[in-house]
Design a protein around this motif. Structure first.
Motif, PDB file in Angstrom:
ATOM      1  N   MET A  25       0.844  -1.201   0.000  1.00 25.10           N
ATOM      2  CA  MET A  25       0.000   0.000   0.000  1.00 25.10           C
ATOM      3  C   MET A  25       0.876   1.247   0.000  1.00 25.10           C
ATOM      4  O   MET A  25       1.910   1.270   0.654  1.00 25.10           O
ATOM      5  CB  MET A  25      -0.911   0.018   1.233  1.00 25.10           C
ATOM      6  N   LEU A  26       0.449   2.246  -0.739  1.00 25.98           N
ATOM      7  CA  LEU A  26       1.166   3.522  -0.672  1.00 25.98           C
ATOM      8  C   LEU A  26       0.505   4.444   0.348  1.00 25.98           C
ATOM      9  O   LEU A  26      -0.668   4.309   0.666  1.00 25.98           O
ATOM     10  CB  LEU A  26       1.239   4.183  -2.052  1.00 25.98           C
ATOM     11  N   LYS A  27       1.295   5.360   0.864  1.00 26.31           N
ATOM     12  CA  LYS A  27       0.785   6.372   1.781  1.00 26.31           C
ATOM     13  C   LYS A  27       1.077   7.749   1.203  1.00 26.31           C
ATOM     14  O   LYS A  27       2.082   7.951   0.520  1.00 26.31           O
ATOM     15  CB  LYS A  27       1.441   6.241   3.158  1.00 26.31           C
ATOM     16  N   ILE A  28       0.213   8.678   1.493  1.00 25.24           N
ATOM     17  CA  ILE A  28       0.351  10.061   1.051  1.00 25.24           C
ATOM     18  C   ILE A  28       0.577  10.912   2.298  1.00 25.24           C
ATOM     19  O   ILE A  28      -0.180  10.797   3.263  1.00 25.24           O
ATOM     20  CB  ILE A  28      -0.923  10.554   0.341  1.00 25.24           C
ATOM     21  N   ILE A  29       1.600  11.751   2.272  1.00 27.07           N
ATOM     22  CA  ILE A  29       1.790  12.674   3.390  1.00 27.07           C
ATOM     23  C   ILE A  29       1.513  14.101   2.925  1.00 27.07           C
ATOM     24  O   ILE A  29       1.844  14.478   1.799  1.00 27.07           O
ATOM     25  CB  ILE A  29       3.200  12.572   4.011  1.00 27.07           C
ATOM     26  N   ILE A  30       0.887  14.870   3.799  1.00 29.23           N
ATOM     27  CA  ILE A  30       0.522  16.248   3.481  1.00 29.23           C
ATOM     28  C   ILE A  30       0.684  17.101   4.738  1.00 29.23           C
ATOM     29  O   ILE A  30       0.599  16.593   5.864  1.00 29.23           O
ATOM     30  CB  ILE A  30      -0.919  16.328   2.924  1.00 29.23           C
ATOM     31  N   SER A  31       0.925  18.376   4.532  1.00 29.51           N
ATOM     32  CA  SER A  31       1.061  19.303   5.662  1.00 29.51           C
ATOM     33  C   SER A  31      -0.317  19.704   6.179  1.00 29.51           C
ATOM     34  O   SER A  31      -1.310  19.652   5.442  1.00 29.51           O
ATOM     35  CB  SER A  31       1.804  20.570   5.221  1.00 29.51           C
ATOM     36  N   PRO A  32      -0.390  20.168   7.418  1.00 31.53           N
ATOM     37  CA  PRO A  32      -1.642  20.709   7.951  1.00 31.53           C
ATOM     38  C   PRO A  32      -1.819  22.149   7.468  1.00 31.53           C
ATOM     39  O   PRO A  32      -1.062  22.632   6.630  1.00 31.53           O
ATOM     40  CB  PRO A  32      -1.423  20.660   9.461  1.00 31.53           C
ATOM     41  N   ALA A  33      -2.819  22.831   7.987  1.00 31.46           N
ATOM     42  CA  ALA A  33      -3.024  24.251   7.707  1.00 31.46           C
ATOM     43  C   ALA A  33      -3.057  24.994   9.037  1.00 31.46           C
ATOM     44  O   ALA A  33      -3.424  24.426  10.066  1.00 31.46           O
ATOM     45  CB  ALA A  33      -4.338  24.466   6.953  1.00 31.46           C
ATOM     46  N   LYS A  34      -2.670  26.249   9.012  1.00 33.78           N
ATOM     47  CA  LYS A  34      -2.710  27.042  10.243  1.00 33.78           C
ATOM     48  C   LYS A  34      -4.145  27.336  10.665  1.00 33.78           C
ATOM     49  O   LYS A  34      -4.474  27.296  11.846  1.00 33.78           O
ATOM     50  CB  LYS A  34      -1.955  28.354  10.035  1.00 33.78           C
ATOM     51  N   LYS A  35      -4.997  27.643   9.696  1.00 26.98           N
ATOM     52  CA  LYS A  35      -6.388  27.975  10.009  1.00 26.98           C
ATOM     53  C   LYS A  35      -7.184  26.700  10.229  1.00 26.98           C
ATOM     54  O   LYS A  35      -7.107  25.764   9.438  1.00 26.98           O
ATOM     55  CB  LYS A  35      -7.009  28.794   8.869  1.00 26.98           C
ATOM     56  N   MET A  36      -7.953  26.684  11.323  1.00 24.76           N
ATOM     57  CA  MET A  36      -8.749  25.504  11.650  1.00 24.76           C
ATOM     58  C   MET A  36     -10.175  25.901  11.995  1.00 24.76           C
ATOM     59  O   MET A  36     -10.446  27.027  12.409  1.00 24.76           O
ATOM     60  CB  MET A  36      -8.118  24.750  12.824  1.00 24.76           C
ATOM     61  N   ILE A  37     -11.085  24.952  11.800  1.00 30.15           N
ATOM     62  CA  ILE A  37     -12.494  25.167  12.107  1.00 30.15           C
ATOM     63  C   ILE A  37     -13.005  24.007  12.960  1.00 30.15           C
ATOM     64  O   ILE A  37     -12.363  22.957  13.046  1.00 30.15           O
ATOM     65  CB  ILE A  37     -13.353  25.281  10.825  1.00 30.15           C
ATOM     66  N   GLU A  38     -14.151  24.220  13.578  1.00 29.72           N
ATOM     67  CA  GLU A  38     -14.819  23.149  14.318  1.00 29.72           C
ATOM     68  C   GLU A  38     -16.027  22.683  13.530  1.00 29.72           C
ATOM     69  O   GLU A  38     -16.854  23.487  13.110  1.00 29.72           O
ATOM     70  CB  GLU A  38     -15.255  23.637  15.699  1.00 29.72           C
ATOM     71  N   ASP A  39     -16.106  21.378  13.289  1.00 31.50           N
ATOM     72  CA  ASP A  39     -17.237  20.789  12.577  1.00 31.50           C
ATOM     73  C   ASP A  39     -17.448  19.377  13.116  1.00 31.50           C
ATOM     74  O   ASP A  39     -17.075  18.384  12.489  1.00 31.50           O
ATOM     75  CB  ASP A  39     -16.979  20.767  11.069  1.00 31.50           C
ATOM     76  N   PRO A  40     -18.035  19.257  14.298  1.00 32.32           N
ATOM     77  CA  PRO A  40     -18.209  17.946  14.911  1.00 32.32           C
ATOM     78  C   PRO A  40     -19.404  17.158  14.375  1.00 32.32           C
ATOM     79  O   PRO A  40     -19.611  16.014  14.788  1.00 32.32           O
ATOM     80  CB  PRO A  40     -18.416  18.292  16.388  1.00 32.32           C
ATOM     81  N   ASP A  41     -20.159  17.747  13.453  1.00 31.54           N
ATOM     82  CA  ASP A  41     -21.425  17.138  13.049  1.00 31.54           C
ATOM     83  C   ASP A  41     -21.425  16.508  11.655  1.00 31.54           C
ATOM     84  O   ASP A  41     -22.184  15.567  11.410  1.00 31.54           O
ATOM     85  CB  ASP A  41     -22.552  18.178  13.120  1.00 31.54           C
ATOM     86  N   SER A  42     -20.624  17.007  10.720  1.00 29.74           N
ATOM     87  CA  SER A  42     -20.697  16.520   9.331  1.00 29.74           C
ATOM     88  C   SER A  42     -20.264  15.066   9.200  1.00 29.74           C
ATOM     89  O   SER A  42     -20.881  14.280   8.473  1.00 29.74           O
ATOM     90  CB  SER A  42     -19.836  17.395   8.414  1.00 29.74           C
ATOM     91  N   LEU A  43     -19.182  14.695   9.893  1.00 30.20           N
ATOM     92  CA  LEU A  43     -18.682  13.324   9.889  1.00 30.20           C
ATOM     93  C   LEU A  43     -18.312  12.938  11.317  1.00 30.20           C
ATOM     94  O   LEU A  43     -17.882  13.786  12.093  1.00 30.20           O
ATOM     95  CB  LEU A  43     -17.440  13.186   8.994  1.00 30.20           C
ATOM     96  N   GLU A  44     -18.453  11.671  11.639  1.00 27.44           N
ATOM     97  CA  GLU A  44     -18.087  11.209  12.970  1.00 27.44           C
ATOM     98  C   GLU A  44     -16.598  10.903  13.047  1.00 27.44           C
ATOM     99  O   GLU A  44     -16.007  10.374  12.101  1.00 27.44           O
ATOM    100  CB  GLU A  44     -18.875   9.947  13.337  1.00 27.44           C
ATOM    101  N   CYS A  45     -15.997  11.238  14.178  1.00 24.14           N
ATOM    102  CA  CYS A  45     -14.614  10.843  14.421  1.00 24.14           C
ATOM    103  C   CYS A  45     -14.600   9.339  14.714  1.00 24.14           C
ATOM    104  O   CYS A  45     -15.500   8.821  15.363  1.00 24.14           O
ATOM    105  CB  CYS A  45     -14.036  11.599  15.609  1.00 24.14           C
ATOM    106  N   ARG A  46     -13.590   8.652  14.217  1.00 25.28           N
ATOM    107  CA  ARG A  46     -13.502   7.211  14.428  1.00 25.28           C
ATOM    108  C   ARG A  46     -12.546   6.841  15.558  1.00 25.28           C
ATOM    109  O   ARG A  46     -12.752   5.845  16.259  1.00 25.28           O
ATOM    110  CB  ARG A  46     -13.054   6.520  13.139  1.00 25.28           C
ATOM    111  N   GLU A  47     -11.477   7.624  15.682  1.00 20.46           N
ATOM    112  CA  GLU A  47     -10.460   7.309  16.691  1.00 20.46           C
ATOM    113  C   GLU A  47      -9.869   8.592  17.234  1.00 20.46           C
ATOM    114  O   GLU A  47     -10.008   9.655  16.641  1.00 20.46           O
ATOM    115  CB  GLU A  47      -9.326   6.471  16.073  1.00 20.46           C
TER     116      GLU A  47
END
Length: 250
Positions: free
Chosen positions: A1-23
């Motif tokens: 399997m291949l993996k993709i690495i990407i950087s984060p972003a400085k700006k963040m938002i809260e969205d606890p409702d659109s998708l459930e966290c799994r872990e």
């Protein structure tokens, strides 16, 4: 399997409702240590570490003061709101595409170390290159050591690097002979010289993640078919470990 690495972003938002966290994030115990270290610092010390203006510093100082890593969490794939994530547009991924990124994408982070898309995170500010001394380590690179590399490569032989140098060096530093890392370069050919422009690179990196998810790419050779934002693969400038995409002038 291949993996993709990407950087984060400085700006963040809260969205606890659109998708459930799994872990919870894999390195949450180390994140707790970073949080405690940051909470021990004064406002001025934090502002210096964050290298930002007062409005951003006040926002993140208040976030940090009340921070609970298990409360009001958002899936990492939706929590970052920078250019690369806007072009990735995970909010309109279908089920198959979401499962692809969950299996293949790793978001590198100074605060969380390494994140899977459905890991639950809170809003924070901490770049990997921040001058933070912690647990006898002079910076976050020393603190994370080779743990992020081990996490990314634990079930993968091939890494597709879509991260900035600030973050990808946490992987490159430890790469072994039995692992392959392919860095994607997005550039313009200006009078025979390849020029990478920050904003355009971020856009293209997000588009590449989307392209790979939409096509469920497992063979890195298929990455060469990427043709979004007027980019085209250049065999002339590419090598086995560097895929160069040149943007045509329209």
């Amino acid at each position: 399997m291949l993996k993709i690495i990407i950087s984060p972003a400085k700006k963040m938002i809260e969205d606890p409702d659109s998708l459930e966290c799994r872990e919870m994030p894999f390195f949450i115990s180390k994140t707790e240590k970073i949080k405690a270290r940051l909470q021990s610092l004064s406002y001025n010390e934090l502002k210096n570490i964050w290298d930002c203006n007062d409005s951003i510093a006040i926002l993140n100082y208040n976030r940090l003061r009340d921070m609970n890593l298990s409360r009001n969490i958002t899936p990492a794939i939706l929590a970052y709101d920078g250019i690369r994530f806007k072009h990735m547009a995970p909010n309109v991924f279908d089920y198959e595409q979401l499962e692809y990124v969950q299996s293949h994408l790793v978001i590198l982070s100074g605060f969380y170390g390494a994140l899977r898309p459905f890991d639950g995170v809170v809003a924070y500010r901490l770049e990997m290159q921040a001058k933070l001394e912690i647990e006898n380590c002079k910076n976050l690179y020393d603190f994370w050591s080779d743990e992020l590399y081990k996490f990314v490569t634990q079930d993968s032989e091939i890494i597709v690097n879509l991260a900035s140098n600030e973050y990808s060096k946490t992987i490159y530093k430890y790469i072994s002979d039995n692992k392959k890392i392919i860095t994607c370069i997005f550039a313009e050919n200006i009078k025979g010289k390849l020029i990478e422009k920050g904003t355009k690179c971020k856009m293209a990196r997000g588009e590449m993640v989307r392209f790979m998810a939409e096509n469920c790419i497992e063979n890195p050779e298929k990455i060469k078919n990427f043709n979004r934002l007027n980019y085209k693969f250049s065999p002339e400038y590419s090598s086995e470990d560097k895929y160069v995409f040149i943007q045509s002038q329209v």
